[in-house]
Write an enzyme that holds these catalytic residues in place. Structure first.
Site, PDB file in Angstrom:
ATOM      1  N   ALA A 152       0.829  -1.199   0.008  1.00 59.53           N
ATOM      2  CA  ALA A 152      -0.107   0.042  -0.149  1.00 59.53           C
ATOM      3  C   ALA A 152       0.879   1.234  -0.088  1.00 59.53           C
ATOM      4  O   ALA A 152       1.912   1.228   0.611  1.00 59.53           O
ATOM      5  CB  ALA A 152      -0.911  -0.018   1.229  1.00 59.53           C
ATOM      6  N   LYS A 153       0.434   2.226  -0.719  1.00 53.41           N
ATOM      7  CA  LYS A 153       1.025   3.607  -0.806  1.00 53.41           C
ATOM      8  C   LYS A 153       0.656   4.527   0.320  1.00 53.41           C
ATOM      9  O   LYS A 153      -0.213   5.326   0.064  1.00 53.41           O
ATOM     10  CB  LYS A 153       0.848   4.276  -2.187  1.00 53.41           C
ATOM     11  CG  LYS A 153       1.846   5.200  -2.600  1.00 53.41           C
ATOM     12  CD  LYS A 153       1.929   5.483  -3.922  1.00 53.41           C
ATOM     13  CE  LYS A 153       2.972   6.476  -4.372  1.00 53.41           C
ATOM     14  NZ  LYS A 153       4.342   5.535  -4.557  1.00 53.41           N
ATOM     15  N   VAL A 154       0.899   4.322   1.572  1.00 49.51           N
ATOM     16  CA  VAL A 154       0.257   4.917   2.897  1.00 49.51           C
ATOM     17  C   VAL A 154       1.397   6.063   2.851  1.00 49.51           C
ATOM     18  O   VAL A 154       2.623   5.824   2.902  1.00 49.51           O
ATOM     19  CB  VAL A 154       0.250   3.956   4.055  1.00 49.51           C
ATOM     20  CG1 VAL A 154       0.093   4.698   5.235  1.00 49.51           C
ATOM     21  CG2 VAL A 154      -0.760   2.853   3.444  1.00 49.51           C
TER      22      VAL A 154
END
Length: 295
Positions: A152-154
């Site tokens: 995920a691109k958190v």
């Protein structure tokens, strides 16, 4: 400067001037980095302005949000249309688009109730420019996959990258190369890593790295051009005998590497497999034809 007094962005269903945009200073995203984002490039192609892999990027944004229980109530087609409108309103062609899903006020470490969406765009050259890069192996490691959502691109994940890049620049290098928790080569702070050895490209296998869209584009290019590519665990000692290497990512695009820890690669960049991939990638994003003949 990323915006001017005339810059328009999209915020919670409306197009407004960037200078008129406001956010809650008690936002959970601001305090704890709990949010998700994307980075998408637009190119002036021979067929008009095109967002490269827009659907894939917005699907990943939705998946990133879902993985950390952020409810983003938009579909990918809608987000793509908004982005094209935003480019037009800002008179931009070659540009970078940044969607950000962020949360409302919440000082507890619990799932947020309120979720907001901002999309902005600006003209942004290649992240590292056109020069070959000097990298160093960082003292920072990629996070343990059991401690984060590695796919995920958190927002908060990128503190790790800021620390690694900042350390590299203090040491006189352009960028960092991080190892994983097992001591194998992982990635740069915001880009995936490929190296060439004896006519074959190698890249770290999935598990400890961010599975970027650009990485998959590179793998597809290699298959189309019959360039051998192997996904494997890479020991740092293998870097010493590599012929060449490069980074890839949406912001970075394809960036050649001159050296790692002051050890210069043997091949000239122009003679490397990376240079072929770089040209093929450029042609793909600009929707031009590309041909490659193995000699």
């Amino acid at each position: 400067m990323y915006y001017t007094k005339d810059t328009v962005l999209f915020l919670n269903g409306k197009f407004i001037k960037a200078v008129d945009a406001h956010t809650d200073l008690y936002s959970q995203s601001l305090h704890y980095g709990f949010g998700a984002f994307e980075g998408i490039r637009a190119y002036q192609t021979q067929n008009g302005v095109k967002l490269f892999k827009a659907y894939e990027h917005f699907e990943r944004l939705k998946n990133s949000c879902a993985s950390i229980s952020i409810n983003l109530d938009y579909d990918s087609e809608e987000l793509t249309n908004i982005s094209y409108q935003l480019l037009e309103k800002n008179n931009l062609t070659d540009a970078y688009v940044r969607p950000l899903a962020y949360c409302g006020p919440n000082m507890y470490l619990s799932t947020p109730k309120d979720v907001y969406l901002m999309i902005c765009t600006w003209k942004w050259a290649k992240y590292h420019g056109d020069q070959l890069l000097k990298l160093c192996v960082s003292s920072y490691q990629r996070p343990n996959p059991a401690s984060i959502k590695v796919e995920a691109k958190v927002c908060g994940h990128y503190v790790n990258g800021i620390l690694a890049t900042s350390e590299a620049k203090v040491r006189g290098y352009d960028e960092a190369l991080l190892l994983d928790m097992n001591g194998n080569v992982a990635a740069a702070p915001a880009a995936n890593f490929f190296m060439e050895k004896d006519g074959v490209l190698y890249t770290p296998s999935l598990g400890h790295i961010f599975p970027s869209i650009t990485r998959q584009v590179v793998l597809n290019i290699c298959r189309e051009l019959d360039i051998p590519v192997v996904e494997k665990q890479i020991n740092p000692h293998e870097l010493e005998t590599a012929d060449s290497a490069f980074l890839c990512g949406t912001a970075v695009e394809i960036a050649g590497i001159e050296s790692i820890d002051a050890n210069t690669f043997k091949k000239e960049w122009k003679d490397s497999l990376g240079a072929i991939v770089q040209e093929a990638y450029k042609c793909q994003v600009l929707e031009k034809s590309f041909s490659y003949v193995i000699i």
